[in-house]
Design an enzyme around this catalytic site. Structure first.
Site, short mmCIF file in Angstrom:
data_model
loop_
_atom_site.label_atom_id
_atom_site.label_comp_id
_atom_site.label_asym_id
_atom_site.label_seq_id
_atom_site.Cartn_x
_atom_site.Cartn_y
_atom_site.Cartn_z
N SER A 77 0.85 -1.19 0.00
CA SER A 77 0.00 0.00 0.00
C SER A 77 0.88 1.24 0.00
CB SER A 77 -0.87 0.01 1.27
OG SER A 77 -1.45 1.28 1.44
N TYR A 132 -2.02 -1.51 10.24
CA TYR A 132 -2.10 -1.99 8.85
C TYR A 132 -0.80 -1.66 8.12
CZ TYR A 132 -3.60 -1.73 3.90
OH TYR A 132 -3.71 -1.86 2.52
P1 NAP Z 1 -11.28 -6.29 -0.94
O1 NAP Z 1 -12.10 -5.64 -2.00
O2 NAP Z 1 -11.69 -6.15 0.48
O3 NAP Z 1 -11.11 -7.85 -1.31
C1 NAP Z 1 -10.41 -8.64 -0.43
C2 NAP Z 1 -10.16 -10.00 -1.06
O4 NAP Z 1 -9.31 -10.73 -0.16
C3 NAP Z 1 -11.41 -10.83 -1.21
O5 NAP Z 1 -11.22 -11.74 -2.28
C4 NAP Z 1 -11.49 -11.59 0.11
O6 NAP Z 1 -12.21 -12.82 0.02
C5 NAP Z 1 -10.01 -11.85 0.35
N1 NAP Z 1 -9.68 -11.95 1.77
C6 NAP Z 1 -9.82 -11.00 2.72
N2 NAP Z 1 -9.44 -11.49 3.92
C7 NAP Z 1 -9.04 -12.78 3.71
C8 NAP Z 1 -8.56 -13.81 4.55
N3 NAP Z 1 -8.39 -13.64 5.86
N4 NAP Z 1 -8.28 -14.99 3.99
C9 NAP Z 1 -8.43 -15.20 2.67
N5 NAP Z 1 -8.89 -14.27 1.82
C10 NAP Z 1 -9.20 -13.07 2.35
O7 NAP Z 1 -9.76 -5.77 -0.99
P2 NAP Z 1 -9.08 -4.66 -1.91
O8 NAP Z 1 -9.48 -3.32 -1.43
O9 NAP Z 1 -9.27 -5.01 -3.33
O10 NAP Z 1 -7.53 -4.83 -1.49
C11 NAP Z 1 -6.72 -5.83 -2.09
C12 NAP Z 1 -5.29 -5.62 -1.60
O11 NAP Z 1 -4.85 -4.30 -1.97
C13 NAP Z 1 -5.13 -5.71 -0.08
O12 NAP Z 1 -3.91 -6.31 0.24
C14 NAP Z 1 -5.12 -4.25 0.35
O13 NAP Z 1 -4.41 -4.07 1.56
C15 NAP Z 1 -4.40 -3.61 -0.83
N6 NAP Z 1 -4.71 -2.19 -1.01
C16 NAP Z 1 -5.99 -1.77 -1.25
C17 NAP Z 1 -6.23 -0.41 -1.46
C18 NAP Z 1 -7.61 0.11 -1.78
O14 NAP Z 1 -7.80 1.34 -1.78
N7 NAP Z 1 -8.58 -0.74 -2.07
C19 NAP Z 1 -5.18 0.51 -1.38
C20 NAP Z 1 -3.90 0.05 -1.12
C21 NAP Z 1 -3.68 -1.30 -0.95
P3 NAP Z 1 -13.74 -12.90 0.61
O15 NAP Z 1 -14.52 -11.82 -0.07
O16 NAP Z 1 -14.21 -14.28 0.27
O17 NAP Z 1 -13.63 -12.66 2.09
#
Ligand code: NAP
Length: 253
Positions: free
Chosen positions: A147, A160
């Site tokens: 991130s 985080y």
């Molecule tokens: P998201 O929409 O919340 O999706 C999370 C995904 O991870 C889902 O497929 C979920 O599966 C799975 N997951 C969550 N917890 C899990 C666990 N304990 N075990 C196995 N699978 C798990 O996430 P996102 O926002 O796209 O973020 C994806 C990555 O990018 C993360 O590492 C996050 O820290 C990073 N990131 C995101 C942002 C942002 O603005 N969105 C910014 C910077 C970095 P289920 O739905 O089945 O639970």
């Protein structure tokens, strides 16, 4: 767009949000994609269907990370899926994308919350990689999703960001360790990216977040996926141990 034909890829958290964008992109590039998720079967099915409807190949893999035995459950399902699709368990690309957010003021962080963040965001990726190396040929690709918060201060994401800092260290040290095998290890650091969450659909939140990027808009999963696809493809052979900021120039000044 067929840079990954014949390759296999695991995308953790590939069912929703950024992970879905990555899974779809790798599928369009020709990879057989294992779409990993924790609980939401429908989302995983939809992502697999989106990939196959576009002419690609994919299968779902369910395993909750951050709990005892998580990596064993994940790889049992992954190997079964790979054998069914390809008659081989070779795994060329691992994208450690699954992650959980914090959103807690520093004074309110509990040891249990901290342990969970570290377990899902840092410990699971390490042991996934170590297990994946048994299946990965020379020249493989490992990409960890961190991130942009590791380079800017947001107090409610202290724990985080600590977990993502640990993930970035994982990339640095393993890159050197795995270079003799031609395996690259890189980190992609997204900024705020529209993952479909309710909060990010609120106009005032979108506007405020968009104003922090150089381009004046939120990131889309496809923006992050494009960087991952570049690192995953053959052309990424001279890039290892790096952290790629993919935040649309967030807070560039
Ligand atoms: P998201 O929409 O919340 O999706 C999370 C995904 O991870 C889902 O497929 C979920 O599966 C799975 N997951 C969550 N917890 C899990 C666990 N304990 N075990 C196995 N699978 C798990 O996430 P996102 O926002 O796209 O973020 C994806 C990555 O990018 C993360 O590492 C996050 O820290 C990073 N990131 C995101 C942002 C942002 O603005 N969105 C910014 C910077 C970095 P289920 O739905 O089945 O639970």
């Amino acid at each position: 767009m067929n840079r990954l034909t014949g390759k296999t890829a695991l995308v953790t958290g590939g069912s929703r949000g950024i992970g879905r964008g990555i899974a779809e992109r790798l599928g369009r590039e020709g990879a057989l994609v294992a779409v990993h998720y924790a609980k939401d079967d429908d989302a995983a099915k939809q992502t697999v269907a989106a990939i196959t409807d576009a002419g690609g190949r994919a299968f779902p893999v369910r395993a909750e990370l951050g709990v005892p035995g998580d990596v064993e459950v994940l790889f049992a399902a992954l190997e079964e899926g790979l054998r069914a699709e390809r008659d081989s368990t070779t795994l060329d690309i691992v994208v450690n994308n699954a992650g959980v957010m914090g959103g807690t003021a520093p004074e309110q962080i509990t040891p249990e919350q901290f342990d969970r963040l570290i377990a899902v965001n840092a410990k699971a990726p390490l042991f996934i990689i170590l297990r994946a190396l048994q299946l990965m040929p020379d020249g493989g690709r490992i990409i960890n999703i961190s991130s942009a918060l590791t380079r800017m201060a947001l107090p409610q994401e202290l724990a985080y960001s600590m977990s993502k800092g640990a993930l970035e260290q994982l990339g640095l040290h393993l890159a050197r360790h795995l270079a003799p095998r031609g395996i690259t290890v890189n980190t992609v650091a997204p900024g705020i990216t529209d993952n479909g969450s309710e909060m990010l659909q609120q106009p005032e939140v979108r506007e405020a977040m968009a104003a922090t990027t150089a381009f004046g808009r939120l990131g889309e999963p496809a923006d992050i996926a494009a960087a991952v696809a570049f690192l995953a493809a053959g052309d990424g052979q001279w890039l290892t141990g790096g952290v790629l900021d993919v935040s649309g120039g967030t807070l560039l000044g």
